[in-house]
Design a protein around this motif. Structure first.
Motif, PDB file in Angstrom:
ATOM      1  N   THR A 257       0.802  -1.221   0.000  1.00 28.43           N
ATOM      2  CA  THR A 257       0.000   0.000   0.000  1.00 28.43           C
ATOM      3  C   THR A 257       0.839   1.277   0.000  1.00 28.43           C
TER       4      THR A 257
ATOM      5  N   ARG B  99       2.073   1.859  -3.527  1.00 33.83           N
ATOM      6  CA  ARG B  99       0.985   2.279  -4.426  1.00 33.83           C
ATOM      7  C   ARG B  99       0.611   3.730  -4.166  1.00 33.83           C
ATOM      8  N   ASP B 100       0.646   4.138  -2.906  1.00 33.96           N
ATOM      9  CA  ASP B 100       0.337   5.539  -2.584  1.00 33.96           C
ATOM     10  C   ASP B 100       1.415   6.476  -3.141  1.00 33.96           C
TER      11      ASP B 100
ATOM     12  N   VAL C 290       0.634   6.923  -6.721  1.00 37.59           N
ATOM     13  CA  VAL C 290      -0.482   7.862  -6.916  1.00 37.59           C
ATOM     14  C   VAL C 290       0.053   9.280  -7.025  1.00 37.59           C
TER      15      VAL C 290
ATOM     16  N   THR D  93      -6.375   6.662  -8.061  1.00 39.70           N
ATOM     17  CA  THR D  93      -6.310   6.204  -6.679  1.00 39.70           C
ATOM     18  C   THR D  93      -5.503   4.915  -6.650  1.00 39.70           C
ATOM     19  N   ARG D  94      -5.200   4.449  -5.451  1.00 38.96           N
ATOM     20  CA  ARG D  94      -4.439   3.203  -5.365  1.00 38.96           C
ATOM     21  C   ARG D  94      -5.192   2.027  -5.980  1.00 38.96           C
TER      22      ARG D  94
END
Length: 418
Positions: free
Chosen positions: A91, A94-95, A98, A109-110
């Motif tokens: 996570t 992925r952020d 973004v 968004t993720r």
């Protein structure tokens, strides 16, 4: 009790023959990568190799990765770093992506992001998801040979995507229908393409998008070299242009592929895909069936390093590789005989050379190796194996003095073959 030697050999041959007979028909389209084979030359100290498409290991952010790995393997963190994780990806990484994509005009968004084992894995997944045998994949002429390798197993027909021609949409559709399938996607690299080094203008990117709309197909935008720009202004990705038109990434047909291989470290095999949620959801299912997830510790390390040093590190790469590109272009001007042409990229890792008609890059390589210089013959980058009077040169792995010497040798070899 062991079998007699001659009988053992006979049994082995029969068993191997039978096993290969059991292979699926699609394996007949799988070919060894010429680049993978040529990379073996890098271990020979007397060879000046322009063959690899790889970053210079002298500039890996080793200390940053050592610190990140140590942190990931600390007593508290190791339970996460060494454990299974979600198929979608880590996570925090992925952020970070973004935010990175937002800086390039892509609002997402993720949930629009999947972490993959390099962007090469994403190409394989997209081939598996989109292509039935006989479907048409549109590619540039030439194109990245790794994409051809990824798609080949799914038995497509290849056709050409060229934003600079006025070929009617009906002609493309008719060709696909005659082959018994549909046009499924257009694959291209928009910035400093492998192998040519060519970058599409904004108008050309919009043309690709409008043609895909007319054809009703997806666009696969391979952005592996996007950060390696040494001069000129950055151009928005096709996905960013499409979001401007449609207002929402989930209404877009473009699938953007990114990679940390050319910027941070290729050996960790961390890349990503950004697309509408239905595409990402299907890619997640494909990943679950293939390898469950990308290595957790690798994702954690890349996330730490990206958050810490990405911008400064990429700036250093631009400085180093930009000097090497200038050195190669200057050496080509000095040493290439009349009739040889080459591209003049603004970034990336490659210069594309076109030899006079009648010459063969593969045959030239045999002579070049005698002079201890290597490159990749161009025919492997064409879906039909044509245009064999071409070759690809890499400049990221060699300092300016070695580039000068290698291009001088290559010029002599070409001159001798004219």
């Amino acid at each position: 009790m062991s079998l007699p030697e001659n009988l053992a050999e006979s049994t082995l041959e029969k068993t191997n023959a039978r096993l290969t007979e059991l292979f699926a028909n699609r394996t007949g389209r799988m070919r060894a990568s010429e680049i993978r084979e040529l990379l073996k030359l890098l271990d020979q100290p007397n060879i000046i190799s322009f063959a690899g498409g790889i970053p210079d290991p002298a500039y890996f952010p080793r200390e940053a990765f050592a610190e990140a790995m140590t942190k990931a393997l600390s007593e508290q963190a190791a339970a996460v770093a060494l454990q299974y994780s979600t198929s979608e990806g880590y996570t925090p990484l992925r952020d970070w992506i973004v935010g990175y994509m937002a800086r390039h005009g892509v609002t997402c968004t993720r949930d629009n992001i999947l972490i993959t084992a390099g962007s090469q894995q994403a190409l394989d997944y997209l081939g598996k998801i989109f292509l039935n045998a006989g479907d048409t994949a549109l590619v540039t002429w030439p194109t990245y040979m790794g994409a051809l390798g990824a798609f080949n197993a799914y038995e497509p027909r290849y056709d050409r995507i060229d934003p600079q021609t006025n070929r009617p949409t009906e002609d493309v559709l008719a060709g696909a229908k005659a082959a018994g399938g549909e046009v499924k996607f257009a694959y291209l690299s928009t910035d400093f393409a492998n192998p040519t080094g060519v970058t599409l203008t904004e108008d050309q990117r919009r043309t690709v998008l409008s043609r895909a709309e007319a054809l009703g197909c997806a666009v696969i935008e391979d952005a592996a070299y996007q950060e390696l720009r040494y001069r000129g202004e950055a151009i928005k990705p096709i996905l960013a242009l499409e979001i401007e038109e449609k207002g929402d990434i989930d209404a877009c047909r473009t699938i953007y592929l990114g990679s940390f291989s050319k910027t941070l470290a290729p050996g960790l095999r961390v890349g990503w895909a950004v697309a509408a949620k239905p595409v990402i959801s299907q890619m997640v299912l494909t990943k679950q069936a293939a390898d469950l997830q990308t290595a957790t510790i690798n994702q954690i390390a890349v996330s730490e390093v990206a958050n810490g040093v990405f911008e400064d590190h990429v700036a250093k790469l631009r400085e180093v590789y930009g000097v090497r590109l200038d050195a190669m272009l200057a050496a080509l001007e000095r040493h290439m005989p009349e009739g040889v042409e080459w591209t003049k990229p603004d970034g990336g890792m490659f210069v594309w050379v076109t030899l006079p008609q009648g010459m063969d890059g593969a045959e030239l390589l045999k002579e070049a190796l005698k002079a201890n210089v290597a490159f990749v013959p161009g025919g492997a980058f064409y879906a039909d194996g044509s245009n064999r009077n071409t070759l690809r040169l890499n400049f990221s792995m060699s300092a300016a003095a070695k580039i000068e010497e290698g291009i001088a040798r290559l010029g002599d070899v070409i001159r001798a073959q004219l």
